[in-house]
Motif scaffolding. Structure first.
Motif, PDB file in Angstrom:
ATOM      1  N   GLY A  78       1.213  -3.674  -6.111  1.00 32.58           N
ATOM      2  CA  GLY A  78       2.382  -2.827  -5.890  1.00 32.58           C
ATOM      3  C   GLY A  78       1.999  -1.366  -5.828  1.00 32.58           C
ATOM      4  O   GLY A  78       0.823  -1.001  -5.951  1.00 32.58           O
ATOM      5  N   VAL A  79       3.006  -0.520  -5.617  1.00 32.55           N
ATOM      6  CA  VAL A  79       2.808   0.920  -5.488  1.00 32.55           C
ATOM      7  C   VAL A  79       3.819   1.614  -6.391  1.00 32.55           C
ATOM      8  O   VAL A  79       4.996   1.222  -6.448  1.00 32.55           O
ATOM      9  N   ALA A  80       3.365   2.635  -7.115  1.00 32.37           N
ATOM     10  CA  ALA A  80       4.282   3.405  -7.949  1.00 32.37           C
ATOM     11  C   ALA A  80       5.332   4.091  -7.083  1.00 32.37           C
ATOM     12  O   ALA A  80       5.133   4.312  -5.882  1.00 32.37           O
ATOM     13  N   LYS A  81       6.466   4.446  -7.692  1.00 32.95           N
ATOM     14  CA  LYS A  81       7.603   4.971  -6.954  1.00 32.95           C
ATOM     15  C   LYS A  81       7.228   6.178  -6.110  1.00 32.95           C
ATOM     16  O   LYS A  81       7.660   6.301  -4.955  1.00 32.95           O
ATOM     17  N   GLN A  82       6.390   7.086  -6.634  1.00 36.58           N
ATOM     18  CA  GLN A  82       6.074   8.313  -5.914  1.00 36.58           C
ATOM     19  C   GLN A  82       5.198   8.087  -4.681  1.00 36.58           C
ATOM     20  O   GLN A  82       5.060   8.972  -3.844  1.00 36.58           O
ATOM     21  N   GLY A  83       4.631   6.885  -4.565  1.00 36.56           N
ATOM     22  CA  GLY A  83       3.771   6.615  -3.422  1.00 36.56           C
ATOM     23  C   GLY A  83       4.393   5.717  -2.373  1.00 36.56           C
ATOM     24  O   GLY A  83       3.775   5.433  -1.342  1.00 36.56           O
ATOM     25  N   ARG A  84       5.639   5.262  -2.607  1.00 34.75           N
ATOM     26  CA  ARG A  84       6.244   4.283  -1.696  1.00 34.75           C
ATOM     27  C   ARG A  84       6.756   4.896  -0.399  1.00 34.75           C
ATOM     28  O   ARG A  84       6.828   4.221   0.615  1.00 34.75           O
ATOM     29  N   PHE A  95      -5.903  11.659  15.256  1.00 40.78           N
ATOM     30  CA  PHE A  95      -4.748  11.369  14.413  1.00 40.78           C
ATOM     31  C   PHE A  95      -4.483  12.507  13.442  1.00 40.78           C
ATOM     32  O   PHE A  95      -5.410  13.219  13.028  1.00 40.78           O
ATOM     33  N   GLU A  96      -3.201  12.645  13.078  1.00 39.12           N
ATOM     34  CA  GLU A  96      -2.826  13.412  11.896  1.00 39.12           C
ATOM     35  C   GLU A  96      -2.432  12.398  10.835  1.00 39.12           C
ATOM     36  O   GLU A  96      -1.519  11.592  11.050  1.00 39.12           O
ATOM     37  N   LEU A  97      -3.112  12.394   9.702  1.00 34.66           N
ATOM     38  CA  LEU A  97      -2.867  11.412   8.654  1.00 34.66           C
ATOM     39  C   LEU A  97      -2.008  12.035   7.562  1.00 34.66           C
ATOM     40  O   LEU A  97      -2.316  13.117   7.055  1.00 34.66           O
ATOM     41  N   TYR A  98      -0.928  11.337   7.205  1.00 35.62           N
ATOM     42  CA  TYR A  98      -0.036  11.780   6.137  1.00 35.62           C
ATOM     43  C   TYR A  98      -0.026  10.734   5.025  1.00 35.62           C
ATOM     44  O   TYR A  98       0.091   9.530   5.294  1.00 35.62           O
ATOM     45  N   CYS A  99      -0.149  11.197   3.789  1.00 35.37           N
ATOM     46  CA  CYS A  99      -0.064  10.312   2.633  1.00 35.37           C
ATOM     47  C   CYS A  99       0.723  11.024   1.539  1.00 35.37           C
ATOM     48  O   CYS A  99       0.787  12.258   1.517  1.00 35.37           O
ATOM     49  N   PRO A 100       1.350  10.290   0.613  1.00 37.10           N
ATOM     50  CA  PRO A 100       2.140  10.931  -0.446  1.00 37.10           C
ATOM     51  C   PRO A 100       1.282  11.838  -1.315  1.00 37.10           C
ATOM     52  O   PRO A 100       0.076  11.594  -1.498  1.00 37.10           O
ATOM     53  N   ASP A 101       1.891  12.883  -1.850  1.00 34.21           N
ATOM     54  CA  ASP A 101       1.181  13.796  -2.751  1.00 34.21           C
ATOM     55  C   ASP A 101       0.614  13.017  -3.938  1.00 34.21           C
ATOM     56  O   ASP A 101       1.306  12.205  -4.558  1.00 34.21           O
ATOM     57  N   GLY A 102      -0.649  13.266  -4.222  1.00 37.80           N
ATOM     58  CA  GLY A 102      -1.312  12.593  -5.332  1.00 37.80           C
ATOM     59  C   GLY A 102      -2.054  11.336  -4.923  1.00 37.80           C
ATOM     60  O   GLY A 102      -2.789  10.762  -5.741  1.00 37.80           O
ATOM     61  N   TYR A 103      -1.895  10.894  -3.666  1.00 34.67           N
ATOM     62  CA  TYR A 103      -2.552   9.666  -3.198  1.00 34.67           C
ATOM     63  C   TYR A 103      -3.697   9.957  -2.232  1.00 34.67           C
ATOM     64  O   TYR A 103      -4.123   9.091  -1.485  1.00 34.67           O
ATOM     65  N   GLU A 104      -4.187  11.202  -2.251  1.00 32.02           N
ATOM     66  CA  GLU A 104      -5.270  11.569  -1.346  1.00 32.02           C
ATOM     67  C   GLU A 104      -6.529  10.742  -1.603  1.00 32.02           C
ATOM     68  O   GLU A 104      -7.181  10.263  -0.658  1.00 32.02           O
ATOM     69  N   THR A 105      -6.874  10.552  -2.865  1.00 31.69           N
ATOM     70  CA  THR A 105      -8.071   9.762  -3.194  1.00 31.69           C
ATOM     71  C   THR A 105      -7.906   8.309  -2.759  1.00 31.69           C
ATOM     72  O   THR A 105      -8.852   7.689  -2.246  1.00 31.69           O
ATOM     73  N   ASP A 106      -6.710   7.766  -2.936  1.00 37.50           N
ATOM     74  CA  ASP A 106      -6.449   6.389  -2.509  1.00 37.50           C
ATOM     75  C   ASP A 106      -6.580   6.269  -0.991  1.00 37.50           C
ATOM     76  O   ASP A 106      -7.142   5.289  -0.476  1.00 37.50           O
ATOM     77  N   ALA A 107      -6.050   7.258  -0.269  1.00 39.91           N
ATOM     78  CA  ALA A 107      -6.146   7.228   1.190  1.00 39.91           C
ATOM     79  C   ALA A 107      -7.597   7.287   1.636  1.00 39.91           C
ATOM     80  O   ALA A 107      -8.003   6.590   2.574  1.00 39.91           O
ATOM     81  N   LEU A 108      -8.404   8.087   0.964  1.00 37.23           N
ATOM     82  CA  LEU A 108      -9.819   8.182   1.312  1.00 37.23           C
ATOM     83  C   LEU A 108     -10.559   6.887   1.010  1.00 37.23           C
ATOM     84  O   LEU A 108     -11.490   6.499   1.726  1.00 37.23           O
ATOM     85  N   LEU A 135       0.834  -1.196   0.000  1.00 35.73           N
ATOM     86  CA  LEU A 135       0.000   0.000   0.000  1.00 35.73           C
ATOM     87  C   LEU A 135       0.868   1.244   0.000  1.00 35.73           C
ATOM     88  O   LEU A 135       2.067   1.174   0.304  1.00 35.73           O
ATOM     89  N   PRO A 136       0.287   2.408  -0.321  1.00 35.55           N
ATOM     90  CA  PRO A 136       1.070   3.650  -0.236  1.00 35.55           C
ATOM     91  C   PRO A 136       1.541   3.885   1.191  1.00 35.55           C
ATOM     92  O   PRO A 136       0.947   3.399   2.157  1.00 35.55           O
ATOM     93  N   HIS A 137       2.610   4.652   1.301  1.00 36.72           N
ATOM     94  CA  HIS A 137       3.156   4.978   2.617  1.00 36.72           C
ATOM     95  C   HIS A 137       2.206   5.946   3.322  1.00 36.72           C
ATOM     96  O   HIS A 137       2.042   7.090   2.906  1.00 36.72           O
ATOM     97  N   ILE A 138       1.593   5.494   4.386  1.00 37.18           N
ATOM     98  CA  ILE A 138       0.632   6.291   5.142  1.00 37.18           C
ATOM     99  C   ILE A 138       1.015   6.243   6.614  1.00 37.18           C
ATOM    100  O   ILE A 138       1.326   5.187   7.146  1.00 37.18           O
TER     101      ILE A 138
END
Length: 369
Positions: free
Chosen positions: A332-338, A230-243, A192-195
């Motif tokens: 898997g996860v694209a490089k920008q989301g790892r 909580f404060e939730l952090y997710c990679p830029d561009g992965y906001e929809t995935d986090a939701l 999953l993306p780094h959250i």
């Protein structure tokens, strides 16, 4: 994309081994198998600390004989107080040395390890008293320095779980730091993306509990009461995935179960972090931990079919006379989301640059004049 999974049944724990009377013969047999890092020989315990203890006692006797009259019948109360005050460091050192020796001897008995070993066996888990440098992707498992996990209990199955205490040392000289953590690691069915969920409940005096701070631009604010915990952090561009991963039901589950623990999702692992030991001899702690694990697994099974659309779009093909075939991106996860981007301390960088420029300007001024 997320698909609902089947809820797991609650883990039933047998905590008898954590409190029952220990069989001495069984303890002796188990203790002899412990590694030297857990059970050093008696000479290794007494040699360094005993030597310092003897030195402190010799100095204490020396100063006591030298200040004998002032200690027993001081002519001035101030002189007597000063004499006793002079001896305090030596008395304290003797006491601390004795405590260290006793603590080392108690640890050497292997009682803690034996109870945890029996507890793990009674509940279908494995136990390792010590595990050097666990190769895990979480933020507390730094590749530099030294690291050691102790009292590692692990459970296999579809979603493997390990619970342990972690000690690490980073830096050299004056910058040397020791870190202490307790952690729970749950293996996920998919990367999953780094959250990161930074729990607000364990921050003290404005200081964050986590060892790494992330760029504020990656902070994702969610609806409802979630942001209060909580404060939730997710990679830029992965906001929809986090939701899509943190639905209102999932968020409610995290609030109910892990509001006092920090959470990190990285690669195919979910970690819970605490500054306190989590692998303990306290039955209540174990019951709480596995209630948390059960609740989390009920949430993460919903994420099994998540796919990163950046690795390819979902599309359908259909040959003539055949049923349509759905093609989805590979796991898997694209490089920008790892990985999340760490926060850059620009204030210190600018301050350091100003000091450097002032120094350069001073040197140039001295040369010119």
């Amino acid at each position: 994309m997320v698909e609902r999974g089947t809820a797991s049944t609650a883990t039933r724990l047998d905590t008898t081994a954590l409190e029952e009377r220990i069989d001495r013969a069984a303890l002796t047999a188990f203790r002899n198998r412990l590694p030297p890092s857990i059970r050093p020989n008696v000479a290794a315990i007494f040699w360094p600390t005993g030597l310092l203890l003897v030195a402190a006692l010799v100095l204490l006797v020396f100063w006591t004989s030298l200040l004998g009259d002032d200690l027993l019948s001081p002519s001035d109360p101030g002189e007597g107080f000063a004499a006793w005050f002079l001896l305090l460091p030596y008395l304290g050192f003797v006491a601390v040395s004795a405590v260290l020796v006793v603590r080392a001897l108690v640890r050497r008995t292997g009682r803690r390890q034996y109870r945890l070993h029996r507890f793990a066996a009674a509940n279908g888990m494995t136990y390792a008293p010590v595990q050097p440098g666990p190769a895990l992707p979480g933020m507390i498992f730094t590749p530099s320095g030294t690291a050691l996990a102790s009292d590692v209990l692990a459970r296999g199955g579809r979603h493997p779980v390990s619970i342990a205490n972690h000690r690490s040392t980073t830096g050299e000289g004056k910058s040397r730091e020791r870190h202490r953590w307790g952690y729970v690691a749950v293996r996920l069915p998919v990367s999953l993306p780094h959250i990161v969920l930074d729990a607000k409940g364990n921050n003290a005096l404005g200081r964050r509990n986590l060892p790494v701070e992330f760029a504020r631009s990656q902070r994702l604010r969610l609806e409802g009461d979630f942001d209060q915990y909580f404060e939730l952090y997710c990679p830029d561009g992965y906001e929809t995935d986090a939701l899509s991963l943190f639905t209102p039901e999932v968020m409610a589950g995290f609030i109910d179960s892990v509001a006092e623990l920090d959470v990190e999702i990285v690669d195919d692992h979910l970690f819970l972090y605490s500054r306190k030991d989590l692998s303990t001899l306290d039955p209540a702690t174990w019951r709480w931990l596995f209630s948390v694990v059960d609740a989390l697994i009920e949430q993460v099974v919903r994420w099994e079919r998540w796919r990163d659309e950046r690795l390819g779009a979902t599309h359908v093909t259909q040959a003539i006379g055949e049923a349509p075939v759905i093609h989805r991106p590979p796991p898997g996860v694209a490089k920008q989301g790892r990985r999340l981007t760490p926060r850059v301390e620009w204030l210190w960088i600018v301050a350091g640059l100003l000091v450097f420029l002032i120094g350069v300007a001073s040197i140039i001024e001295d040369i010119v004049t």
